[in-house]
Scaffold this active site. Structure first.
Site, short mmCIF file in Angstrom:
data_model
loop_
_atom_site.label_atom_id
_atom_site.label_comp_id
_atom_site.label_asym_id
_atom_site.label_seq_id
_atom_site.Cartn_x
_atom_site.Cartn_y
_atom_site.Cartn_z
N HIS B 7 0.83 -1.21 0.00
CA HIS B 7 0.00 0.00 0.00
C HIS B 7 0.87 1.26 0.00
CE1 HIS B 7 0.60 -0.69 4.42
NE2 HIS B 7 0.74 0.62 4.43
N HIS B 79 4.18 6.95 3.83
CA HIS B 79 5.10 5.83 3.60
C HIS B 79 4.60 4.93 2.50
CE1 HIS B 79 2.35 3.93 6.68
NE2 HIS B 79 2.55 2.84 5.95
N GLU B 130 8.09 0.77 4.71
CA GLU B 130 7.62 -0.29 5.59
C GLU B 130 7.76 -1.61 4.82
OE1 GLU B 130 3.42 -0.01 6.50
OE2 GLU B 130 3.54 -1.50 8.10
#
Lengths: 134, 134
Positions: B7, B79, B130
């Site tokens: 994502h 992010h 991430e």
């Protein structure tokens, strides 16, 4: 109506160098650096299984990303690009919802040889949005 | 070794409101707002054919994104999250390549109930990265 996430673009001083860690740490496929003088950028693509990361580096004095890279010395996420099946219909619908199209509102040919448009980051939570004819 | 782009996360003051234009202008599927008190955020997901956009809103006094949203009043891309098949192997390889892991380097359980780690934006062209165990 909203298609795939076509790519996430990260603007940096040195696109090839920035993409490198994706190759070495992640084993991802990295493209060659491709200068696009008509867009004022050099691009390097990292291919993921479902989308791409596009590193863009300023090219020439009038590069549209020169200021961004000056302000963000380490680089930064510059825009996200979505595929749309019909760019004119998508544009008109987004304008009707209050989004501001950049430039004269006429699609231009983007990095993949397809029509693209950009929308104002203020209308998309601070994220510059590109749409591309799928 | 690098999997799918899981994502792109956009941090905003009001996640539900921010996601709205994706529903109205794009006909995309918008999730309900889900508070995750242990992460200090409220999340709203927009589902695209190939990935997700995650809107995150600060929750509580100690929210880790409170300062980001304060600095970026319109919101901003916060992010990007990549799937990895083996989070420990990925972490060790990224560290060997000079990337700095945040926190104590031990995976924590993320928004999807899977182990996650974050890496320093300075090592990824200004983009907070991430990784999530696929």
């Amino acid at each position: 109506m909203l298609g795939r996430l076509n790519h996430v673009a990260i603007a940096v001083k040195d696109a090839k160098q920035a993409a490198k860690i994706y190759g070495t740490a992640f084993n991802a496929e990295i493209s060659d650096a491709v200068p696009l003088p008509e867009h004022g950028v050099i691009t390097v693509f990292v291919t993921l299984p479902n989308t791409k990361i596009e590193f863009i580096e300023p090219l020439g004095e009038a590069s549209p990303i020169a200021k961004f890279v000056e302000r963000n010395a380490d680089g930064g996420i510059h825009h996200v690009c979505y595929d749309v099946p019909d760019i004119i219909a998508a544009r008109d619908r987004m304008i009707a919802e209050g989004a501001r199209v950049l430039g004269d509102g006429q699609p231009k040919i983007g990095a993949h040889g397809k029509p693209v448009l950009f929308f104002h980051p203020k209308d998309f939570s601070g994220a510059l949005v590109e749409i591309e004819q799928a």
